[in-house]
Design a protein around this motif. Structure first.
Motif, PDB file in Angstrom:
ATOM      1  N   TYR A  73       0.836  -1.213   0.000  1.00  0.00           N
ATOM      2  CA  TYR A  73       0.000   0.000   0.000  1.00  0.00           C
ATOM      3  C   TYR A  73       0.868   1.259   0.000  1.00  0.00           C
ATOM      4  CZ  TYR A  73      -3.561   3.376   1.319  1.00  0.00           C
ATOM      5  OH  TYR A  73      -4.393   4.473   1.344  1.00  0.00           O
ATOM      6  N   SER A  74       1.969   1.237   0.739  1.00  0.00           N
ATOM      7  CA  SER A  74       2.850   2.405   0.722  1.00  0.00           C
ATOM      8  C   SER A  74       3.435   2.632  -0.671  1.00  0.00           C
ATOM      9  CB  SER A  74       3.971   2.229   1.750  1.00  0.00           C
ATOM     10  OG  SER A  74       4.765   1.102   1.424  1.00  0.00           O
ATOM     11  N   LEU A  75       3.784   1.548  -1.380  1.00  0.00           N
ATOM     12  CA  LEU A  75       4.253   1.684  -2.761  1.00  0.00           C
ATOM     13  C   LEU A  75       3.130   2.166  -3.667  1.00  0.00           C
ATOM     14  CD1 LEU A  75       6.351  -1.606  -3.024  1.00  0.00           C
ATOM     15  CD2 LEU A  75       7.227   0.718  -2.727  1.00  0.00           C
ATOM     16  N   HIS A  76       1.912   1.724  -3.390  1.00  0.00           N
ATOM     17  CA  HIS A  76       0.757   2.136  -4.184  1.00  0.00           C
ATOM     18  C   HIS A  76       0.524   3.645  -4.066  1.00  0.00           C
ATOM     19  CE1 HIS A  76      -3.391   2.172  -5.680  1.00  0.00           C
ATOM     20  NE2 HIS A  76      -3.728   2.820  -4.574  1.00  0.00           N
ATOM     21  N   VAL A  77       0.568   4.152  -2.855  1.00  0.00           N
ATOM     22  CA  VAL A  77       0.366   5.593  -2.655  1.00  0.00           C
ATOM     23  C   VAL A  77       1.501   6.387  -3.299  1.00  0.00           C
ATOM     24  CG1 VAL A  77       0.205   7.404  -0.889  1.00  0.00           C
ATOM     25  CG2 VAL A  77      -0.993   5.234  -0.557  1.00  0.00           C
ATOM     26  N   ASN A  78       2.717   5.875  -3.186  1.00  0.00           N
ATOM     27  CA  ASN A  78       3.855   6.590  -3.783  1.00  0.00           C
ATOM     28  C   ASN A  78       3.752   6.630  -5.302  1.00  0.00           C
ATOM     29  OD1 ASN A  78       6.292   8.006  -3.600  1.00  0.00           O
ATOM     30  ND2 ASN A  78       7.483   6.145  -3.963  1.00  0.00           N
ATOM     31  N   SER A  79       3.257   5.546  -5.895  1.00  0.00           N
ATOM     32  CA  SER A  79       3.096   5.556  -7.357  1.00  0.00           C
ATOM     33  C   SER A  79       2.033   6.570  -7.780  1.00  0.00           C
ATOM     34  CB  SER A  79       2.714   4.152  -7.843  1.00  0.00           C
ATOM     35  OG  SER A  79       1.453   3.770  -7.324  1.00  0.00           O
ATOM     36  N   CYS A  80       0.975   6.718  -6.978  1.00  0.00           N
ATOM     37  CA  CYS A  80      -0.049   7.726  -7.301  1.00  0.00           C
ATOM     38  C   CYS A  80       0.516   9.136  -7.193  1.00  0.00           C
ATOM     39  CB  CYS A  80      -1.253   7.554  -6.367  1.00  0.00           C
ATOM     40  SG  CYS A  80      -2.138   5.988  -6.573  1.00  0.00           S
ATOM     41  N   LEU A  81       1.325   9.358  -6.163  1.00  0.00           N
ATOM     42  CA  LEU A  81       1.940  10.682  -6.014  1.00  0.00           C
ATOM     43  C   LEU A  81       2.915  10.974  -7.154  1.00  0.00           C
ATOM     44  CD1 LEU A  81       2.599  10.724  -2.150  1.00  0.00           C
ATOM     45  CD2 LEU A  81       0.840  11.973  -3.411  1.00  0.00           C
ATOM     46  N   TYR A  82       3.643   9.965  -7.600  1.00  0.00           N
ATOM     47  CA  TYR A  82       4.601  10.184  -8.701  1.00  0.00           C
ATOM     48  C   TYR A  82       3.872  10.554  -9.993  1.00  0.00           C
ATOM     49  CZ  TYR A  82       8.063   9.163 -12.295  1.00  0.00           C
ATOM     50  OH  TYR A  82       8.901   9.243 -13.387  1.00  0.00           O
ATOM     51  N   SER A  86       0.352   3.270 -17.430  1.00  0.00           N
ATOM     52  CA  SER A  86       0.778   4.326 -16.518  1.00  0.00           C
ATOM     53  C   SER A  86       0.936   3.816 -15.087  1.00  0.00           C
ATOM     54  CB  SER A  86      -0.228   5.486 -16.554  1.00  0.00           C
ATOM     55  OG  SER A  86      -1.532   5.024 -16.225  1.00  0.00           O
ATOM     56  N   TYR A  87       0.009   2.994 -14.622  1.00  0.00           N
ATOM     57  CA  TYR A  87       0.079   2.537 -13.221  1.00  0.00           C
ATOM     58  C   TYR A  87       1.284   1.613 -13.003  1.00  0.00           C
ATOM     59  CZ  TYR A  87      -1.198   0.495  -8.740  1.00  0.00           C
ATOM     60  OH  TYR A  87      -1.181   0.084  -7.433  1.00  0.00           O
ATOM     61  N   ILE A  88       1.526   0.685 -13.937  1.00  0.00           N
ATOM     62  CA  ILE A  88       2.651  -0.244 -13.781  1.00  0.00           C
ATOM     63  C   ILE A  88       3.976   0.506 -13.836  1.00  0.00           C
ATOM     64  CG2 ILE A  88       3.818  -2.249 -14.782  1.00  0.00           C
ATOM     65  CD1 ILE A  88       1.180  -2.902 -13.414  1.00  0.00           C
ATOM     66  N   ARG A  89       4.101   1.450 -14.756  1.00  0.00           N
ATOM     67  CA  ARG A  89       5.351   2.220 -14.854  1.00  0.00           C
ATOM     68  C   ARG A  89       5.601   3.040 -13.593  1.00  0.00           C
ATOM     69  NH1 ARG A  89       7.785   2.901 -19.940  1.00  0.00           N
ATOM     70  NH2 ARG A  89       7.136   1.170 -21.271  1.00  0.00           N
ATOM     71  N   CYS A  90       4.576   3.688 -13.080  1.00  0.00           N
ATOM     72  CA  CYS A  90       4.737   4.496 -11.863  1.00  0.00           C
ATOM     73  C   CYS A  90       4.990   3.611 -10.632  1.00  0.00           C
ATOM     74  CB  CYS A  90       3.503   5.365 -11.647  1.00  0.00           C
ATOM     75  SG  CYS A  90       3.265   6.631 -12.907  1.00  0.00           S
ATOM     76  N   TYR A  91       4.381   2.437 -10.609  1.00  0.00           N
ATOM     77  CA  TYR A  91       4.622   1.532  -9.472  1.00  0.00           C
ATOM     78  C   TYR A  91       6.067   1.022  -9.486  1.00  0.00           C
ATOM     79  CZ  TYR A  91       3.112  -1.663  -5.806  1.00  0.00           C
ATOM     80  OH  TYR A  91       2.956  -2.284  -4.601  1.00  0.00           O
ATOM     81  N   TYR A  92       6.581   0.782 -10.682  1.00  0.00           N
ATOM     82  CA  TYR A  92       7.983   0.360 -10.787  1.00  0.00           C
ATOM     83  C   TYR A  92       8.921   1.461 -10.291  1.00  0.00           C
ATOM     84  CZ  TYR A  92      12.410  -0.826 -13.044  1.00  0.00           C
ATOM     85  OH  TYR A  92      13.736  -1.087 -13.291  1.00  0.00           O
ATOM     86  N   TRP A  93       8.628   2.694 -10.623  1.00  0.00           N
ATOM     87  CA  TRP A  93       9.449   3.812 -10.143  1.00  0.00           C
ATOM     88  C   TRP A  93       9.356   3.919  -8.621  1.00  0.00           C
ATOM     89  CZ3 TRP A  93       8.581   8.205  -7.325  1.00  0.00           C
ATOM     90  CH2 TRP A  93       9.574   9.182  -7.355  1.00  0.00           C
ATOM     91  N   ALA A  94       8.139   3.716  -8.055  1.00  0.00           N
ATOM     92  CA  ALA A  94       7.965   3.811  -6.608  1.00  0.00           C
ATOM     93  C   ALA A  94       8.757   2.727  -5.884  1.00  0.00           C
ATOM     94  CB  ALA A  94       6.482   3.705  -6.247  1.00  0.00           C
ATOM     95  N   VAL A  95       8.806   1.536  -6.447  1.00  0.00           N
ATOM     96  CA  VAL A  95       9.578   0.450  -5.828  1.00  0.00           C
ATOM     97  C   VAL A  95      11.062   0.794  -5.803  1.00  0.00           C
ATOM     98  CG1 VAL A  95      10.292  -1.950  -6.098  1.00  0.00           C
ATOM     99  CG2 VAL A  95       7.891  -1.338  -6.373  1.00  0.00           C
TER     100      VAL A  95
END
Length: 596
Positions: A252-261, A283-292
């Motif tokens: 969930y913390s990675l999920h929120v960070n991907s939304c913020l990115y 868009s969601y997968i790319r941003c989630y990868y950046w958040a990780v």
């Protein structure tokens, strides 16, 4: 004649009907008493027998179809066979409970599951709908339908469930409707539930459908933590759920960070710099990868260019280090708690092996000690059961002991007829001991001060001249050594060797513990003394008749005189002759005198 026959038949029918009415009334009164007081028992428990005896079958017999129809028959009268209502009728007549026990009611746990599902819908999807362009005018109706379905679950939780929860006040469980409602209205839970349902949706008409206006729905976190506590109390392996929950925190913390990115990229402009999201792919997968990569600080990210990007990246790094360290610490605690028993077992075994190596114990003994540790741990899940129960109150220890050991102890012939409370006190004194294959449970000649009850496994009683002949094999539920508990003179000696045949788990009751219990039960003590004397008398009777095997015989016993020879001697005595038979008779008399 026809009139007399009709009157006779009517009299028989009236008598039979009166008898049936009387039986129905008696059955009704018994069932009423049973419903009012469940402890009342009757000799005729099942109403099926009465139902089978009541109807008079037709003279020509009853077809099979009628019998099956009668078996499926359901009637609300108390005189008929009790059967379950159809599920639809039971659903129609179901009444919601006036009070709910939040600690033990599984229906309440199931309801909390649906509440937590609605809460997770809001927590996970509100940030996605706010940041990513997934909420459009084409699918807005589906989003709003799910939103208001979650709101309905929140509302039902406030009006139906929370106002019916029992609570403890002054040691008493309060089930009064008014008191339960007042307790909920004064609680912090009610304030947070009201804030969760603030009708900010009316601002949709002014500012449009903005998912951020539903952010207060995420404040229903108390239901989530309550569901965790209730679910962990139900599960047999709660640590598995704790690991899953901790992993969900990280996701969930990675999920929120991907939304913020994605929001920061849209604020700067998609593809405007090398740091922001370029708008290609999912868009969601790319941003989630950046958040990780950011939160776990893997590295390899493009450098931020603008001041906004630098500040955003710094906050991401600080948050990532803090969140990742917290997650690692929490995961360590969860795994440590799950393997605490295994760690204790390994530490005890390592300490014992170190002790045996220091004193140079033979390898054969060391291997048996290791085998005992491994079998005891795998069979019981612990090394000492008493350590687990020592923290419980005395009443709870008794309840557990009754469920585990009462069926075995109640079958012991020595304790049948004793006070039931005495047996309950005795159950708490039993000790569980594991014996390895070929271990001696007791040896011949030892003073017996314990009684043994076989919980699992088998033992063999050895005897014979060499002491190795198997006399009998005792299995689970058997008892031996019970006479030693009540024998006079401090205990009697064991008469045979008892060896464990394979792994055996035995319950042991000490003589000292039994004497401390019998002080409070004099009648049971008299009964046990009487039974013990009878058992000892039966065991010693063959020895008294046959004599001790080692007694020396000065004159061996002579064989019986043949009957024909006795007749000849008697005839010689009657005639008073002086022949050889008379002399032989005189010599026999002398021999008998010498034996006497």
């Amino acid at each position: 004649r026809i009139g007399s026959a009709t009157s006779l038949n009517s009299a028989v029918i009236n008598t039979r009907l009166q008898e049936l009415v009387r039986l129905f009334k008696e059955r009704t009164e018994k069932v009423k008493e049973k419903l009012i007081d469940p402890d009342v028992t009757s000799d005729d428990e099942s109403p099926t027998a009465l139902h089978a005896a009541a109807p008079m079958p037709p003279p020509g017999g009853e077809p099979e179809g009628d019998k099956s129809a009668e078996d499926e028959h359901y009637c609300e009268m108390l005189c008929c066979t009790f059967k379950y209502r159809p599920w639809l009728d039971r659903l129609k007549t179901y009444r919601f409970p006036s009070s709910i026990d939040p600690l033990t009611n599984l229906m309440y746990v199931l309801w909390l599951f649906f509440v937590v599902l609605a809460w997770n819908w809001n927590c996970w999807l509100i940030p996605v709908r706010w940041a990513f362009p997934y909420q459009t005018s084409a699918n807005i109706h589906c989003w709003l339908l799910m939103d208001y379905l979650c709101d309905l679950i929140y509302l039902l939780d406030i009006l139906v469930f929370q106002t019916r929860l029992q609570f403890v006040r002054g040691g008493d469980i309060i089930t009064d409707k008014k008191a339960m409602k007042e307790n909920y209205l004064r609680s912090q839970r009610f304030k947070m539930d009201v804030i969760c349902l603030l009708p900010l949706d009316f601002f949709y008409f002014k500012v449009g459908i903005n998912p951020l206006l539903r952010f207060p729905r995420c404040l229903k976190y108390m239901a989530f933590f309550e569901f965790n506590n209730r679910l962990e109390a139900i599960l047999s392996k709660a640590y598995i759920y704790r690991v899953i929950r901790t992993t969900a925190y990280l996701l969930y913390s990675l999920h929120v960070n991907s939304c913020l990115y994605y929001w920061a990229s849209a604020y700067e402009g998609l593809g405007s710099t090398t740091w922001v999201y370029d708008g290609e792919g999912n868009s969601y997968i790319r941003c989630y990868y950046w958040a990780v990569k950011t939160l776990i600080t893997i590295g390899g990210l493009p450098d931020p260019k603008t001041l906004f990007e630098i500040v955003f990246q710094l906050l991401n790094y600080f948050t990532g280090v803090f969140a990742f360290s917290v997650m690692i610490g929490q995961m360590r605690d969860v795994v440590g708690a799950a393997t605490a028993g295994q760690t204790y077992y390994r530490s005890c075994m390592d300490s014992t092996i170190k002790y045996m190596n220091f004193y140079k114990i033979p390898k054969t003994v060391q291997n048996r000690v290791k085998t005992w540790y491994e079998y005891t741990w795998h069979s019981q899940g612990m090394l000492d059961e008493s350590e687990l129960l020592v923290q419980l109150p005395d009443k709870m220890r008794l309840d557990i002991a009754i469920d585990v050991n009462y069926n075995i102890v109640s079958k012991v012939a020595l304790f049948q007829g004793c006070d039931r409370q005495m047996i309950f006190d005795m159950l708490k004194r039993l000790r569980s001991v594991v014996y390895l294959p070929n271990d001696y449970v007791c040896k011949k000649g030892e003073i017996g001060r314990e009684m043994y009850i076989i919980q699992a496994g088998q033992v063999q009683v050895l005897g014979g001249p060499d002491g190795k002949t198997v006399l009998v094999t005792l299995k689970a539920g058997s008892v031996f050594g019970e006479i030693s508990l009540l024998a006079a003179g401090g205990g009697n000696r064991r008469t045979a060797n008892v060896v464990a045949h394979g792994f055996a788990n035995l319950f042991i009751l000490d003589k000292k513990d039994l004497n401390e219990i019998l002080v409070h039960y004099p009648e049971s003590q008299k009964l046990l003394r009487k039974k013990a004397k009878k058992m000892l008398k039966n065991n010693n009777k063959p020895k008294e008749e046959k004599g001790a095997p080692g007694d020396p015989l000065i004159i061996p016993p002579k064989p019986d005189t043949p009957k024909l020879f006795q007749a000849a001697l008697a005839a010689t005595g009657k005639m008073g002759g002086k022949g050889p038979l008379a002399q032989l008779r005189w010599r026999l008399k002398e021999l008998r005198a010498m034996q006497a």
